[in-house]
Write a protein that holds these residues in place. Structure first.
Motif, PDB file in Angstrom:
ATOM      1  N   LYS A  86      -6.922   3.236   0.890  1.00 59.50           N
ATOM      2  CA  LYS A  86      -7.540   3.422   2.177  1.00 59.50           C
ATOM      3  C   LYS A  86      -8.013   2.067   2.749  1.00 59.50           C
ATOM      4  N   ASN A 102      -9.180   5.188  -3.506  1.00 63.62           N
ATOM      5  CA  ASN A 102      -9.037   6.301  -2.332  1.00 63.62           C
ATOM      6  C   ASN A 102      -7.634   5.840  -1.677  1.00 63.62           C
ATOM      7  N   ARG A 103      -6.689   5.849  -2.710  1.00 65.79           N
ATOM      8  CA  ARG A 103      -5.366   5.887  -2.028  1.00 65.79           C
ATOM      9  C   ARG A 103      -5.003   4.929  -1.258  1.00 65.79           C
ATOM     10  N   ARG A 157       0.762  -1.263  -0.034  1.00 63.10           N
ATOM     11  CA  ARG A 157      -0.056  -0.068  -0.047  1.00 63.10           C
ATOM     12  C   ARG A 157       0.930   1.309  -0.172  1.00 63.10           C
ATOM     13  N   ARG A 158       1.869   1.357   0.862  1.00 67.23           N
ATOM     14  CA  ARG A 158       2.481   2.525   1.015  1.00 67.23           C
ATOM     15  C   ARG A 158       3.581   2.733  -0.226  1.00 67.23           C
ATOM     16  N   LYS A 160      -0.544   7.044 -13.404  1.00 65.66           N
ATOM     17  CA  LYS A 160      -0.894   6.754 -11.764  1.00 65.66           C
ATOM     18  C   LYS A 160      -2.365   7.114 -11.466  1.00 65.66           C
ATOM     19  N   THR A 161      -3.073   6.978 -12.265  1.00 63.23           N
ATOM     20  CA  THR A 161      -4.526   7.203 -11.936  1.00 63.23           C
ATOM     21  C   THR A 161      -5.687   6.474 -12.724  1.00 63.23           C
ATOM     22  N   TYR A 211      -3.072  -3.343  -8.566  1.00 59.21           N
ATOM     23  CA  TYR A 211      -2.572  -3.809  -7.259  1.00 59.21           C
ATOM     24  C   TYR A 211      -2.640  -5.394  -7.163  1.00 59.21           C
ATOM     25  N   PHE A 233       0.851   3.792  -3.246  1.00 63.26           N
ATOM     26  CA  PHE A 233      -0.154   5.070  -2.890  1.00 63.26           C
ATOM     27  C   PHE A 233       0.616   6.180  -2.491  1.00 63.26           C
ATOM     28  N   ASP A 234       1.332   5.819  -1.641  1.00 63.19           N
ATOM     29  CA  ASP A 234       2.390   7.069  -0.839  1.00 63.19           C
ATOM     30  C   ASP A 234       3.489   7.287  -1.697  1.00 63.19           C
ATOM     31  N   MET A 245      -3.701   6.939  -7.541  1.00 64.43           N
ATOM     32  CA  MET A 245      -5.008   7.492  -7.029  1.00 64.43           C
ATOM     33  C   MET A 245      -6.365   7.546  -8.067  1.00 64.43           C
ATOM     34  N   GLY A 275       2.112   7.276  -5.769  1.00 68.10           N
ATOM     35  CA  GLY A 275       0.893   8.361  -5.858  1.00 68.10           C
ATOM     36  C   GLY A 275      -0.033   7.910  -6.664  1.00 68.10           C
TER      37      GLY A 275
END
Length: 285
Positions: free
Chosen positions: A220, A217-218, A138-139, A169-170, A180, A142-143, A148, A146
């Motif tokens: 979540k 949602n990034r 996840r990190r 990245k979207t 994922y 999404f972190d 999203m 990026g």
């Protein structure tokens, strides 16, 4: 026995002119002859893509596109024969190639392989546990990278094509979930798609229980109650079956159906009709 000489450029040009004939039988014969030529002499594709005579360029372009889509349809047909556990990644590649003719089949897997290797480096550096593996993935996605959801241009067709999703990245929930899932598969993580009504998320099986991740949602984290609320907000009564793993063929057909709706709304009738035909190949899976 002497072999039949290969057709020359003038003969191919003559065949192309028959593609605009008023007789459908003549058009069909010309197309079949051109397809046979391409099968036996693949190098002639370059000649059709760049004809010396500008007058036949439009016929050549239409013929090549029609041939390409026929070949792509055959590939989807072979994929559908794999059943509900079909190769979903291959399906997303074919879907992307329907919109991007020049897309090489290796581009998407290569990008996914690279991301998986990057995550694996972090996993190797830390003590292994299923929940920690989820957090690291996840990190990273999404972190660090990026990824999203595209809330501003949700109905952009590019949000459904994995080559563009990875580049930009979207995307939309189901395409981001596929990115994922494909990385998780490379890392042997027990992840699966969850097709909630109107939304798509990822479920992870861990010893303590299932962890739900919302890639749109990034990344979540969601509880079971969160999932129930998502369903309730869409005006539906929650059923446990909504949280069951979604078979690969249903994920792919959901992606295709999304695009049919998008293209229909945008009045891109030809694209919508072709994808509707592709959907039909999966009716009996």
């Amino acid at each position: 026995m002497t072999s039949k000489p290969a057709p020359n450029e003038k003969e191919i040009a003559a065949l192309l002119t028959f593609l605009s004939d008023t007789s459908q039988q003549t058009v069909a014969l010309a197309k079949n002859h051109l397809k046979k030529i391409l099968r036996e002499n693949p190098a002639y594709r370059d000649l059709l893509e760049n004809p010396a005579d500008p007058a036949i360029a439009s016929q050549a372009k239409v013929f090549l596109e029609e041939t390409r889509l026929e070949e792509l349809k055959d590939a989807f047909r072979e994929l559908s024969a794999q059943g509900e556990h079909l190769n979903l990644e291959q399906g997303t590649i074919l879907l992307a190639q329907s919109a991007y003719p020049g897309l090489q089949a290796s581009v998407i897997p290569r990008a996914l392989n690279h991301m998986a290797m990057e995550v694996e480096k972090e996993l190797d550096a830390q003590e292994a546990s299923s929940s920690r593996e989820v957090m690291i993935l996840r990190r990273y996605l999404f972190d660090r990278l990026g990824f999203m959801g595209d809330e501003r241009n949700y109905y952009d067709p590019d949000n459904s094509f994995l080559n563009r999703v990875i580049e930009r990245k979207t995307g939309i929930p189901i395409s981001l979930s596929c990115v994922y899932l494909f990385i998780a598969k490379r890392l042997d993580l027990s992840a699966y798609g969850v097709g909630l009504p109107g939304h798509f998320i990822v479920g992870h099986k861990t010893p303590p229980g299932v962890i739900y991740v919302d890639p749109f949602n990034r990344g979540k984290l969601l509880t079971r109650n969160d999932c129930i609320e998502i369903v309730r907000q869409r005006g539906m009564v929650f059923q446990d079956a909504f949280l069951a793993p979604t078979p690969n063929h249903q994920i792919l057909t959901r992606m295709i159906a999304n695009l049919v709706n998008v293209y229909t709304e945008q009045r891109q009738t030809d694209r919508a009709q072709w994808l509707t035909q592709i959907l039909g190949l999966f009716e009996n899976v």
